[in-house]
Design a protein around this motif. Structure first.
Motif, PDB file in Angstrom:
ATOM      1  N   LYS A   1       9.419   3.427 -14.549  1.00  0.00           N
ATOM      2  CA  LYS A   1       8.393   3.600 -13.516  1.00  0.00           C
ATOM      3  C   LYS A   1       8.875   4.500 -12.379  1.00  0.00           C
ATOM      4  N   ASP A   2       9.943   5.242 -12.615  1.00  0.00           N
ATOM      5  CA  ASP A   2      10.520   6.098 -11.579  1.00  0.00           C
ATOM      6  C   ASP A   2       9.602   7.281 -11.300  1.00  0.00           C
ATOM      7  N   ASN A   3       9.152   7.417 -10.064  1.00  0.00           N
ATOM      8  CA  ASN A   3       8.338   8.566  -9.667  1.00  0.00           C
ATOM      9  C   ASN A   3       9.178   9.803  -9.381  1.00  0.00           C
ATOM     10  N   THR A   4      10.392   9.612  -8.885  1.00  0.00           N
ATOM     11  CA  THR A   4      11.220  10.738  -8.455  1.00  0.00           C
ATOM     12  C   THR A   4      11.902  11.427  -9.628  1.00  0.00           C
ATOM     13  N   VAL A   5      12.473  10.633 -10.532  1.00  0.00           N
ATOM     14  CA  VAL A   5      13.079  11.170 -11.762  1.00  0.00           C
ATOM     15  C   VAL A   5      12.463  10.415 -12.941  1.00  0.00           C
ATOM     16  N   PRO A   6      11.281  10.831 -13.369  1.00  0.00           N
ATOM     17  CA  PRO A   6      10.606  10.121 -14.455  1.00  0.00           C
ATOM     18  C   PRO A   6      11.424  10.125 -15.748  1.00  0.00           C
ATOM     19  N   GLU A   7      11.104   9.189 -16.612  1.00  0.00           N
ATOM     20  CA  GLU A   7      11.837   9.023 -17.876  1.00  0.00           C
ATOM     21  C   GLU A   7      11.869  10.317 -18.689  1.00  0.00           C
ATOM     22  N   SER A   8      10.804  11.107 -18.634  1.00  0.00           N
ATOM     23  CA  SER A   8      10.760  12.355 -19.413  1.00  0.00           C
ATOM     24  C   SER A   8      11.875  13.306 -18.986  1.00  0.00           C
ATOM     25  N   VAL A   9      12.256  13.279 -17.710  1.00  0.00           N
ATOM     26  CA  VAL A   9      13.345  14.129 -17.230  1.00  0.00           C
ATOM     27  C   VAL A   9      14.676  13.666 -17.807  1.00  0.00           C
ATOM     28  N   THR A  10      14.909  12.355 -17.805  1.00  0.00           N
ATOM     29  CA  THR A  10      16.169  11.839 -18.341  1.00  0.00           C
ATOM     30  C   THR A  10      16.280  12.080 -19.839  1.00  0.00           C
ATOM     31  N   ARG A  11      15.187  11.929 -20.565  1.00  0.00           N
ATOM     32  CA  ARG A  11      15.232  12.172 -22.014  1.00  0.00           C
ATOM     33  C   ARG A  11      15.431  13.669 -22.306  1.00  0.00           C
ATOM     34  N   ALA A  12      14.887  14.522 -21.470  1.00  0.00           N
ATOM     35  CA  ALA A  12      15.139  15.959 -21.626  1.00  0.00           C
ATOM     36  C   ALA A  12      16.591  16.283 -21.289  1.00  0.00           C
ATOM     37  N   THR A  13      17.166  15.544 -20.336  1.00  0.00           N
ATOM     38  CA  THR A  13      18.585  15.719 -20.018  1.00  0.00           C
ATOM     39  C   THR A  13      19.439  15.350 -21.220  1.00  0.00           C
ATOM     40  N   LEU A  14      19.114  14.246 -21.883  1.00  0.00           N
ATOM     41  CA  LEU A  14      19.855  13.828 -23.067  1.00  0.00           C
ATOM     42  C   LEU A  14      19.894  14.943 -24.117  1.00  0.00           C
ATOM     43  N   LYS A  15      18.787  15.638 -24.295  1.00  0.00           N
ATOM     44  CA  LYS A  15      18.730  16.710 -25.293  1.00  0.00           C
ATOM     45  C   LYS A  15      19.665  17.864 -24.947  1.00  0.00           C
TER      46      LYS A  15
ATOM     47  N   ILE B   1      22.538   7.423 -13.254  1.00  0.00           N
ATOM     48  CA  ILE B   1      21.369   6.554 -13.140  1.00  0.00           C
ATOM     49  C   ILE B   1      20.218   7.323 -12.493  1.00  0.00           C
ATOM     50  N   ASP B   2      19.125   7.462 -13.234  1.00  0.00           N
ATOM     51  CA  ASP B   2      17.968   8.235 -12.738  1.00  0.00           C
ATOM     52  C   ASP B   2      18.446   9.562 -12.137  1.00  0.00           C
ATOM     53  N   ALA B   3      19.235  10.285 -12.916  1.00  0.00           N
ATOM     54  CA  ALA B   3      19.922  11.479 -12.416  1.00  0.00           C
ATOM     55  C   ALA B   3      18.970  12.637 -12.190  1.00  0.00           C
ATOM     56  N   ALA B   4      19.202  13.368 -11.120  1.00  0.00           N
ATOM     57  CA  ALA B   4      18.402  14.542 -10.789  1.00  0.00           C
ATOM     58  C   ALA B   4      18.479  15.579 -11.910  1.00  0.00           C
ATOM     59  N   GLN B   5      17.472  16.396 -11.964  1.00  0.00           N
ATOM     60  CA  GLN B   5      17.294  17.392 -13.012  1.00  0.00           C
ATOM     61  C   GLN B   5      18.419  18.422 -13.011  1.00  0.00           C
ATOM     62  N   ILE B   6      19.060  18.612 -14.182  1.00  0.00           N
ATOM     63  CA  ILE B   6      20.105  19.620 -14.331  1.00  0.00           C
ATOM     64  C   ILE B   6      19.498  20.891 -14.911  1.00  0.00           C
ATOM     65  N   LYS B   7      20.240  21.981 -14.858  1.00  0.00           N
ATOM     66  CA  LYS B   7      19.779  23.250 -15.422  1.00  0.00           C
ATOM     67  C   LYS B   7      19.485  23.080 -16.909  1.00  0.00           C
ATOM     68  N   GLY B   8      18.358  23.606 -17.346  1.00  0.00           N
ATOM     69  CA  GLY B   8      17.956  23.507 -18.735  1.00  0.00           C
ATOM     70  C   GLY B   8      16.875  22.479 -18.978  1.00  0.00           C
ATOM     71  N   VAL B   9      16.711  21.553 -18.060  1.00  0.00           N
ATOM     72  CA  VAL B   9      15.676  20.527 -18.180  1.00  0.00           C
ATOM     73  C   VAL B   9      14.360  21.110 -17.668  1.00  0.00           C
ATOM     74  N   LEU B  10      13.327  21.087 -18.515  1.00  0.00           N
ATOM     75  CA  LEU B  10      12.083  21.773 -18.188  1.00  0.00           C
ATOM     76  C   LEU B  10      10.983  20.886 -17.624  1.00  0.00           C
ATOM     77  N   PRO B  11      10.842  19.617 -18.047  1.00  0.00           N
ATOM     78  CA  PRO B  11       9.734  18.815 -17.512  1.00  0.00           C
ATOM     79  C   PRO B  11       9.774  18.718 -15.991  1.00  0.00           C
ATOM     80  N   LEU B  12       8.619  18.883 -15.368  1.00  0.00           N
ATOM     81  CA  LEU B  12       8.499  18.736 -13.921  1.00  0.00           C
ATOM     82  C   LEU B  12       7.235  17.931 -13.641  1.00  0.00           C
ATOM     83  N   PRO B  13       7.304  16.613 -13.836  1.00  0.00           N
ATOM     84  CA  PRO B  13       6.122  15.759 -13.684  1.00  0.00           C
ATOM     85  C   PRO B  13       5.545  15.814 -12.271  1.00  0.00           C
ATOM     86  N   LEU B  14       4.245  15.559 -12.182  1.00  0.00           N
ATOM     87  CA  LEU B  14       3.568  15.623 -10.890  1.00  0.00           C
ATOM     88  C   LEU B  14       4.135  14.613  -9.902  1.00  0.00           C
TER      89      LEU B  14
END
Length: 263
Positions: free
Chosen positions: A206-220, A104-117
């Protein structure tokens, strides 16, 4: 025998924040527990009084800690993790320590590139001082509001902060930030494991810490595995989605997905 469920908290929340989930899953026939991270005190008060006890624990320390707890269980559990706990859950699943995982709103794993402000701002309390890599860092209520409680009322955010917030080690954030420059990063997950159990990724829109773009990049990152990997979006939820007034929606969705997978 009831299936064990292991809940894993992330940074800045105490393990007891899972208590409503434990009650719900217990009533549903599972055998749930929520152990703390290495060095975690038994209570929020004790954790805040002794931040040094969690300092300098990294990702591998936490994974090894939970793997040892799992080895003592009668069977492999379902693992459900939030934030960095979601990363840990993915690592445990990839290493075949678990039969299924919900991250759930998982922290960025290796390979995930988006780093939102917004993610940079949420973690600034750690990164503003390089010495925090070896320290435990405590959020102020204002910092907690931005990182966790931005999608709920200010009063509820303050209440959650007082009830559940504890110091967190800075080391996992530094490890995750450097993951794509380190071939042996502890933030690496076995995303290509073909035989692992099913995984559900949950994201708050609306997650500021782990935005949706990070989770969708994780899925890839899981595209090379034929194992079940699903994603579920809660568009109006922030990083507090496991502990705020809408926690039951997330918990019910997690349980429904697990039942659909045969657990």
């Amino acid at each position: 025998m009831s299936t064990p469920v292991l809940f894993i908290h992330g940074l800045w929340l105490h393990a007891t924040s899972w208590e409503p989930w434990i009650e719900l899953f217990g009533e549903a026939g599972y055998s749930p527990t929520a152990p703390g991270w290495p060095g975690d005190a038994d209570t929020v008060e004790a954790a805040n009084a002794h931040p040094e006890s969690v300092a300098d624990h990294g990702i591998d320390d936490v994974v090894d800690h939970f793997a040892a707890l799992i080895a003592a269980l009668p069977e492999r559990p379902i693992v459900i993790g939030h934030s960095f706990g979601g990363m840990i859950a993915q690592k445990l699943l990839g290493q075949d320590h678990a039969v299924a995982a919900v991250a759930i709103d998982a922290a960025q794993i290796k390979g995930v590139l988006p780093l939102p402000l917004s993610a940079l701002r949420a973690t600034l309390p750690v990164f503003k001082n390089p010495a925090n890599r070896r320290r435990a860092v405590t959020l102020t209520s204002e910092q907690f509001r931005f990182a966790f409680g931005n999608a709920i009322a200010e009063e509820e955010s303050e209440s959650l902060y007082q009830q559940w917030s504890i110091p967190a080690p800075g080391k996992p954030l530094y490890e995750a930030a450097a993951a794509n420059f380190n071939p042996h990063s502890p933030a690496k997950v076995a995303t290509d494991n073909q035989s692992r159990g099913p995984l559900l990724l949950i994201t708050g829109g609306k997650d500021n810490t782990v935005p949706e773009s990070v989770t969708r990049a994780t899925l890839k990152q899981y595209r090379h595995s034929s194992a079940v990997t699903d994603i579920l979006d809660f568009p109006d939820r922030g990083h507090s989605l496991t502990i705020d007034g809408g926690w039951r929606d997330v918990a019910d969705a997690s349980m429904n997905w697990l039942r659909a997978q045969g657990f």
